[in-house]
Design a protein around this motif. Structure first.
Motif, PDB file in Angstrom:
ATOM      1  N   GLU A 140      33.610  79.841-127.948  1.00  0.00           N
ATOM      2  CA  GLU A 140      33.212  78.464-128.226  1.00  0.00           C
ATOM      3  C   GLU A 140      31.704  78.363-128.374  1.00  0.00           C
ATOM      4  O   GLU A 140      31.208  77.639-129.245  1.00  0.00           O
ATOM      5  CB  GLU A 140      33.694  77.541-127.113  1.00  0.00           C
TER       6      GLU A 140
ATOM      7  N   LYS B 257      37.087  83.013-124.057  1.00  0.00           N
ATOM      8  CA  LYS B 257      37.198  81.726-124.738  1.00  0.00           C
ATOM      9  C   LYS B 257      35.877  80.972-124.653  1.00  0.00           C
ATOM     10  O   LYS B 257      35.422  80.390-125.638  1.00  0.00           O
ATOM     11  CB  LYS B 257      38.319  80.907-124.088  1.00  0.00           C
TER      12      LYS B 257
ATOM     13  N   ASP C   7      44.013  78.366-126.356  1.00  0.00           N
ATOM     14  CA  ASP C   7      44.003  78.438-124.896  1.00  0.00           C
ATOM     15  C   ASP C   7      44.843  79.600-124.414  1.00  0.00           C
ATOM     16  O   ASP C   7      44.456  80.343-123.536  1.00  0.00           O
ATOM     17  CB  ASP C   7      44.576  77.132-124.320  1.00  0.00           C
TER      18      ASP C   7
ATOM     19  N   LYS D 165      47.788  73.857-138.476  1.00  0.00           N
ATOM     20  CA  LYS D 165      46.752  73.756-137.445  1.00  0.00           C
ATOM     21  C   LYS D 165      47.401  73.260-136.168  1.00  0.00           C
ATOM     22  O   LYS D 165      48.107  72.251-136.169  1.00  0.00           O
ATOM     23  CB  LYS D 165      45.671  72.769-137.911  1.00  0.00           C
TER      24      LYS D 165
ATOM     25  N   VAL E 217      33.455  79.574-132.510  1.00  0.00           N
ATOM     26  CA  VAL E 217      34.775  80.012-132.975  1.00  0.00           C
ATOM     27  C   VAL E 217      35.839  79.395-132.070  1.00  0.00           C
ATOM     28  O   VAL E 217      35.792  79.544-130.847  1.00  0.00           O
ATOM     29  CB  VAL E 217      34.904  81.549-132.936  1.00  0.00           C
ATOM     30  N   LYS E 218      36.789  78.727-132.708  1.00  0.00           N
ATOM     31  CA  LYS E 218      37.867  78.109-131.945  1.00  0.00           C
ATOM     32  C   LYS E 218      38.957  79.133-131.686  1.00  0.00           C
ATOM     33  O   LYS E 218      39.519  79.703-132.624  1.00  0.00           O
ATOM     34  CB  LYS E 218      38.466  76.961-132.772  1.00  0.00           C
TER      35      LYS E 218
ATOM     36  N   GLU F 244      45.271  72.011-130.773  1.00  0.00           N
ATOM     37  CA  GLU F 244      43.888  72.318-130.357  1.00  0.00           C
ATOM     38  C   GLU F 244      42.962  72.486-131.546  1.00  0.00           C
ATOM     39  O   GLU F 244      41.763  72.723-131.363  1.00  0.00           O
ATOM     40  CB  GLU F 244      43.854  73.627-129.563  1.00  0.00           C
ATOM     41  N   GLY F 245      43.518  72.465-132.774  1.00  0.00           N
ATOM     42  CA  GLY F 245      42.661  72.658-133.946  1.00  0.00           C
ATOM     43  C   GLY F 245      42.491  74.099-134.351  1.00  0.00           C
ATOM     44  O   GLY F 245      41.546  74.446-135.058  1.00  0.00           O
ATOM     45  N   VAL F 246      43.408  74.953-133.894  1.00  0.00           N
ATOM     46  CA  VAL F 246      43.325  76.372-134.256  1.00  0.00           C
ATOM     47  C   VAL F 246      44.396  76.668-135.313  1.00  0.00           C
ATOM     48  O   VAL F 246      45.549  76.268-135.167  1.00  0.00           O
ATOM     49  CB  VAL F 246      43.581  77.265-133.024  1.00  0.00           C
TER      50      VAL F 246
END
Lengths: 379, 529
Positions: free
Chosen positions: A340, A336, A348, A145, A344-345, A148-150
């Motif tokens: 959000e 993006k 960037d 991960k 959905v993540k 950014e948590g993706v």
């Protein structure tokens, strides 16, 4: 004011058919003559298109139909795999072709040199998966991960593991998915579908020492990655079929599937709008790194098609709708933001991407895969 | 909707008027004019008929089903020899594989799903601990039980029907110790053979298999079929004992029921039908009435489906893998058959080329029919065939054992020589012929009890000599019933339809209508042998 076509009666009939076919997705709500209703068909330019399957839901969206009518257009669409559109499809009767890759687009203009290519949509290739699967891959150092948590899928580590024929049940501590199948991403059939061809492009680059393959280097690279196709067995011909298997059958049949980012976002948007639950809480979207983009171009074959194609990239409302169907467009940042909004993540930035090989090189590899499927097995 | 009047229908009408048969209308085939679009469909899809009305109401498209086994349907579609508008079978993969070889593409959209499972009688499942939701049961477990003689089951013929084929892949994958697409890995034939030892009943289609299972429920411990068929039988109240669906954990195969567009002229109707079938309203109705799982997101799985994670095995991607598996099943791994062909050679067989039609149908089975269905229905390696020809007398039974694969063996040629040497002359002693066949079968069965025994009867008219139907029925009940050898009577020419139907019922067999296409019927019967 757009010029009328001559056979108005025939067009009126066509218009009715469009209404039923294209707006059918909302049938469960009752009436079938929605967006087009009783609007007069005169003064509308008829457009005949053929599109890749990943754009079907967009083209069926009543709001998309309505906006184009306001702009003076009524369209019909046929669905076909990008490779078919590029190679064998007879585009003589069509105003516009809209496959899912630029390689297909380039190929089409070789057959129809007067056609106009317009870059229109962009979709990174992603891997739809499940939380327990992602965690297992993490254990193996194949996924992690980001800050950014993706979820990121380390494509090099994945390829290495696949070449060693890693099985799910071999991953230590695996209590969630102790299955004797190879750790493999499911794809649509590379012989038909652009997403399969994208996978082929990405893998061949990595197998070729991080270089785009050419006619000389392709055969060796292909030999190394061939098993990743053959071991999957019988494949869904199109991408929407592969994604549907993922959504409906889940982890047991499709622990990882290669899709366009747009499909996942589009589905999340439909869930939100319709109160459905196709994207469940344990589903995750992973970004392969390095990755690859599908550059989606329209090919306009007639003057009407050219004007239509232009609208797809300039009209604000159309661009808005394209974004709602998960696509990245000329409107930067919109994708993006929308993703959000529907939960959905997305990353960037996506910078670590590879290029696609020349059309002929890609075609050569696909033909070799075709031959391999036909070759008699040792069973 | 325009009706398509097929050549076959015309033939059938001609045949019926020529024989003066009253046409009871219960005999299937194209004997009635149906309105709407024809859909070739798998035999288990009879449960969809009530939903055709809903589809018509929502889309304006009227359809009717014509039932066949998966392979027959796939062959007809792939070879372009059907006038159907659509096809609906548990999978279209065979059609797609063939189309790929021809460089064509197939328009197919999934409509509903059902995995192939092992339905085990409740008491047996309980005894083995297989009824608990957490139970781990493998194909290997099932194979071990079958090999030990503790699990006798019904399974459809994999060369004719998808559910049998799905089970074959499941067991092959499990015994190869590999959940990937079967490729060059060695398939463990010894274990496959052990598994198929337990297969005591077969049929040419999944729906037909369920019918046959009901006839012989007492002799069997379970049935391999679609989850929907198992759940449907449980809900119907027709079973003496309910079946517990078992989901082997190495993996199984799910039929995804793609609606195939066979005739591109009907593309618009196809799109309308698909659009409706994708809706949540239809998917729920379908799930509730047919016990199949939804194929599209937006419909919650109802409570009758267990929450187990089902592992999906890949279907082979190469046509030749499919064929190798099937031929290995037919020629090596399945229980060999012994079939008795009781053939009418009376004077009336000289009319209308009846004798020639019969000779053609028999010779096709020796391997001269090179079509897709022809290759899989030919006599198999290790199969035994006994010919019992009769007119007013019954000839000595002639026995053959196939010792090679394919069509080029000496035994296959001997059969063809014998068939070609038959001539049509004399009266008709059907029931004496049958009695001779059964007497012989009882002797053979004593020596080799483990084979699939069955009798095929072909007669073109009334019984005129020897004992009558009742005489044979008495003998059957007294002496042969315990051996459970079914007769498959084939209606032909001027057959006494009523007696043929009674005969099928008496012997727990099944009758077939051979009056339109005898060769096709002889091939179809092979799915039951």
């Amino acid at each position: 004011m757009k010029p009328l076509n001559i056979a108005i009666a025939a067009l009126l009939v066509l218009g009715v058919i469009v209404a039923i076919v294209v707006s059918g997705g909302e049938d469960d709500k009752g009436s079938s003559s929605k967006a087009t209703g009783n609007k007069p068909a005169k003064n509308l330019t008829q457009i005949k298109t053929v599109i890749g399957p990943d754009k079907q839901i967009l083209f069926e969206d009543p709001r998309f139909i309505k906006r184009l009518e306001q702009l003076g257009y009524r369209y019909t669409f046929d669905k076909a795999g990008s490779r078919e559109i590029a190679t064998t499809f007879d585009l003589g009767e069509y105003d516009l072709a809209f496959p899912s890759s630029d390689t297909a687009a380039i190929r089409i203009t070789k057959r129809y040199p007067k056609a106009l290519r317009t870059p229109t949509l962009l979709a990174p290739m992603t891997v739809a998966s499940f939380e327990p699967i992602a965690k297992l891959l993490e254990k193996q150092g194949i996924a992690h991960k980001s800050a950014e948590g993706v979820w990121q899928l380390d494509t090099r580590a994945y390829l290495a593991a696949a070449q060693k024929d890693l099985r799910w049940k071999q991953i230590p501590g695996n209590t969630t998915y102790p299955v004797n199948k190879s750790v493999l991403i499911s794809t649509a059939d590379v012989r038909v579908s652009n997403s399969g061809a994208m996978y082929l492009s990405l893998l061949s680059y990595l197998a070729n020492g991080d270089n785009v393959v050419n006619a000389q280097t392709a055969p060796k690279a292909l030999q190394e990655i061939m098993p990743l196709f053959l071991k999957q067995g019988f494949l869904a011909p199109t991408n929407d079929g592969a994604f549907n298997n993922y959504l409906v059958q889940g982890m047991g049949s499709t622990p990882m599937v290669l899709i366009y980012e747009s499909q996942f976002i589009e589905r999340a948007a439909i869930d939100k709008r319709e109160g459905e639950d196709a994207i469940t809480d344990d589903m995750v979207l992973m970004y392969p790194t390095p990755g690859i983009f599908a550059q989606q171009q329209t090919i306009a074959l007639t003057d009407e098609g050219k004007a239509f194609a232009k609208l797809l990239t300039t009209d604000k409302r159309l661009i808005e709708l394209e974004t709602e169907h998960g696509f990245r467009t000329a409107s930067t940042g919109a994708a993006k933001k929308f993703a959000e909004k529907v939960g959905v993540k997305v990353p960037d930035q996506i910078v670590d991407v590879v290029d696609t090989p020349d059309y002929d090189v890609l075609e050569g590899m696909i033909k070799k895969i075709e031959d391999e499927y036909k070759r008699n097995s040792d069973l | 909707m325009t009706r398509l009047i097929s050549f076959i229908t015309l033939l059938a009408v001609a045949a019926l008027t020529a024989t003066g048969c009253a046409g009871t209308g219960t005999l299937g085939g194209d004997t009635e004019q149906r309105s709407g679009l024809k859909v070739l469909a798998g035999s288990e899809l009879r449960d969809m008929e009530p939903l055709l009305g809903d589809i018509e109401k929502a889309t304006g498209v009227e359809m009717y089903f014509e039932y066949t086994g998966t392979l027959d349907g796939a062959d007809a579609i792939a070879s372009g020899t059907t006038d159907a508008a659509f096809g609906l079978f548990a999978n279209s993969k065979y059609v797609q594989l063939v189309a790929q070889e021809q460089g064509k593409s197939v328009t197919a959209t999934t409509t509903m799903r059902s995995p192939v499972v092992f339905g085990v009688k409740e008491s047996i499942a309980k005894r083995n601990g297989w009824d608990k939701p957490t139970a781990v049961v493998t194909w290997k477990d099932l194979a071990d039980q079958a090999a030990a003689g503790k699990l006798n089951y019904a399974m459809s013929n994999p060369s004719a029907s998808n559910s049998g084929f799905s089970a074959l892949i499941g067991v092959a994958a499990a015994t190869a110790g590999d959940g990937n697409a079967l490729a060059a890995d060695k398939v463990d034939n010894a274990t496959l053979k052990a598994f198929f030892k337990g297969q005591k009943l077969t049929a040419g289609g999944s729906g037909y298999l369920a019918d046959e299972y009901l006839k012989r429920e007492g002799d069997l411990d379970g049935m391999i079929n679609y989850e929907s068929v198992i759940l449907g039988l449980n809900a119907s109240g027709d079973l003496d004992e309910k079946l517990t669906p078992v989901y082997p954990t190495e993996g199984l195969i799910t039929g995804d029921y793609p609606l195939v567009l066979v005739d591109p002229a009907h593309k618009d109707e196809y799109n309308k039908v698909i659009t409706y079938m994708k809706t949540a309203a239809f998917q729920k109705k379908m799930m509730d009435s047919t016990h199949r799982r939804p194929a599209w997101p937006g419909t919650q799985l109802s409570d009758e489906f267990p929450p187990n994670l089902l592992i999906e095995l890949p279907f082979p991607s190469k046509l030749d893998v499919v064929e190798k598996l099937l031929f290995a099943y037919l020629d090596e791994n399945s229980r060999p058959s012994h079939t008795y062909y009781v053939l009418d050679t009376s004077g009336s067989m000289a009319d209308d080329e009846r004798l020639q039609l019969m000779q053609q149908a028999m010779n096709n089975l020796t391997g001269t029919d090179k079509s897709g269905t022809g290759r899989f229905t030919r006599f198999r390696n290790n199969e035994q065939i006994t010919l019992v020809a009769f007119d007013d007398d019954v000839d000595e039974p002639e026995h053959f054992t196939i010792t090679t694969k394919g069509a080029n063996g000496t035994v296959q040629q001997q059969i063809r020589d014998r068939i070609d040497g038959l001539d049509a002359d004399g009266g008709t002693a059907i029931y004496d012929g049958l009695e001779v066949a059964y007497e012989q079968a009882m002797v053979d069965r004593k020596k080799q009890p483990d084979l699939f025994y069955s009798v095929v009867l072909l007669s073109d008219g009334e019984n005129t000599d020897g004992q009558d139907y009742d005489g044979f029925a008495d003998s059957y009940r007294d002496q042969y019933a315990a051996a459970k050898i079914p007769t498959f009577p084939v209606l032909f020419g001027d057959s006494n339809t009523g007696e043929m139907q009674d005969l099928a019922k008496l012997t727990k067999g099944k009758y077939f209508d051979g009056r339109e296409n005898l060769s096709a019927i002889f091939k179809e019967i092979r799915g039951y042998q």
